[in-house]
Design a protein around this motif. Structure first.
Motif, PDB file in Angstrom:
ATOM      1  N   TYR A  45       0.828  -1.208   0.000  1.00  0.00           N
ATOM      2  CA  TYR A  45       0.000   0.000   0.000  1.00  0.00           C
ATOM      3  C   TYR A  45       0.862   1.257   0.000  1.00  0.00           C
ATOM      4  O   TYR A  45       0.633   2.182  -0.791  1.00  0.00           O
ATOM      5  CB  TYR A  45      -0.930   0.015   1.217  1.00  0.00           C
ATOM      6  N   VAL A  46       1.860   1.331   0.878  1.00  0.00           N
ATOM      7  CA  VAL A  46       2.704   2.526   0.972  1.00  0.00           C
ATOM      8  C   VAL A  46       3.426   2.777  -0.346  1.00  0.00           C
ATOM      9  O   VAL A  46       3.586   3.939  -0.764  1.00  0.00           O
ATOM     10  CB  VAL A  46       3.707   2.381   2.136  1.00  0.00           C
TER      11      VAL A  46
ATOM     12  N   SER B   6       0.279   3.740  -3.011  1.00  0.00           N
ATOM     13  CA  SER B   6      -0.919   4.365  -2.427  1.00  0.00           C
ATOM     14  C   SER B   6      -1.717   5.169  -3.451  1.00  0.00           C
ATOM     15  O   SER B   6      -2.897   5.458  -3.230  1.00  0.00           O
ATOM     16  CB  SER B   6      -0.529   5.268  -1.254  1.00  0.00           C
TER      17      SER B   6
ATOM     18  N   LEU C 282      -6.306   2.461   0.944  1.00  0.00           N
ATOM     19  CA  LEU C 282      -5.988   1.947   2.276  1.00  0.00           C
ATOM     20  C   LEU C 282      -7.033   0.943   2.731  1.00  0.00           C
ATOM     21  O   LEU C 282      -6.711  -0.077   3.349  1.00  0.00           O
ATOM     22  CB  LEU C 282      -5.892   3.099   3.267  1.00  0.00           C
TER      23      LEU C 282
END
Length: 346
Positions: free
Chosen positions: A209-210, A213, A218
């Motif tokens: 995710y990071v 993104s 999220l």
């Protein structure tokens, strides 16, 4: 005669200690016990904490003698990592020397009945190419040693690898192994298929995710997505399922059907990173645990239970990398849960 004698000794050790009747008994969720810190409680206290919380499966990142002895006779089932540094000598060893290694480093401290997995050369394919050629030969020698003492059916061997062994994994049906890593993956998969062992994977939807993104919500990483997305007729509402099935598709693309997948590491940080925090850690980890204890599979393998090991038991203040990597602890150093994560269906 030498190996027959050692086989007899190991069999006696198994009888002396409490025999684990089945790997399916107890909680289907494990916890990783990392020890990269200078302020951690002693192993004997950790064992008491695990027992008090009904945790029956633990991953150890090395074969530290004192730690192994703390687990002896507890009935806790172990996944024991064999670090990369040990691979060259094991890979070049004889049948006798490999049995000797297992006895000296593992079975003289913990009864064979408590060893569920040996995890060989974790993430070697992506972290240190020097050790890559030694992974499968070491696994083969260890498997042969276990066969010689009658333990190959009980103790399975694999090599935990991260999602980065694939150069494409999203959507799952497009997944394929990195062409530079595939020459190492194929012999590993051949061993896993032939020995009935699982593919171990280290999966961190947080890190995916990071890194993405701008494309991955999220909510999708946290099992909170309102919508599902379709892929080859299957519907996905979370990133962990998609990541597991990506490995399944990648294996099948190379002709390997039916190899079970074990999530050897997964978790969510509680501090020091984007979207890190206690609330999100609880949301992610609780969803993973609930699905595991309830026997929920993935869209591609809905009937296959998802065996997982949650990372990490405590924060590790000497762990390298980004600061958030030090903050995956589920318990405080005093043994108090940082958030209300339950490890069983009760």
């Amino acid at each position: 005669m030498y190996i027959q004698f050692l086989s007899h000794i190991i069999s006696l050790l198994s009888i002396i200690f409490v025999h684990l009747e089945s790997f399916a008994d107890g909680a289907p969720v494990g916890v990783c016990y990392g020890r990269v810190g200078n302020n951690l409680p002693p192993p004997t206290a950790v064992v008491g904490l695990l027992q008090a919380n009904g945790i029956q499966n633990v991953r150890l990142f090395d074969a530290d003698a004192a730690t192994l002895r703390s687990f002896a006779s507890t009935g806790i089932s172990l996944m024991i990592d064999i670090p990369n540094e040990s691979l060259p000598s094991i890979a070049s060893g004889t049948a006798n020397s490999t049995v000797d290694w297992l006895i000296s480093n593992v079975f003289s401290h913990i009864p064979p009945s408590q060893v569920r997995y040996l995890a060989v050369g974790p993430e070697a394919f992506v972290r240190d190419a020097f050790y890559t050629p030694y992974v499968v030969p070491a696994i083969t020698n260890l498997h042969g040693a276990l066969q010689s003492v009658g333990l190959a059916g009980r103790i399975k061997i694999s090599s935990p690898q991260p999602i980065s062994v694939m150069s494409g994994f999203y959507p799952p049906s497009s997944a394929h192994f990195d062409p530079l890593i595939k020459p190492a993956m194929i012999p590993l998969l051949q061993f896993l298929r032939d020995s009935g062992s699982p593919l171990m994977v280290n999966l961190y939807p947080y890190e995916v995710y990071v890194s993405h993104s701008n494309r991955i919500p999220l909510e999708y990483a946290l099992f909170k997505a309102d919508a599902e997305f379709g892929d080859s007729g299957l519907m996905y509402d979370n990133l962990l399922d998609a990541s597991i099935d990506a490995f399944v598709h990648a294996m099948e693309r190379e002709g390997f059907q039916g190899i079970r997948v074990v999530v050897a590491e997964t978790g969510w940080p509680t501090a020091c990173g984007e979207a890190a925090g206690v609330d999100n850690a609880l949301t992610y980890n609780d969803n993973v645990v609930r699905r595991a204890v309830n026997g929920v599979g993935t869209p591609k393998r809905p009937k296959e239970e998802m065996e997982v090991y949650m990372f990490d038991l405590f924060d590790e203040n000497e762990r390298g990398g980004d600061e958030y990597q030090k903050h995956f602890g589920i318990f405080s150093l005093a043994g108090v849960k940082l958030y209300d994560l339950r490890f069983s269906s009760n």
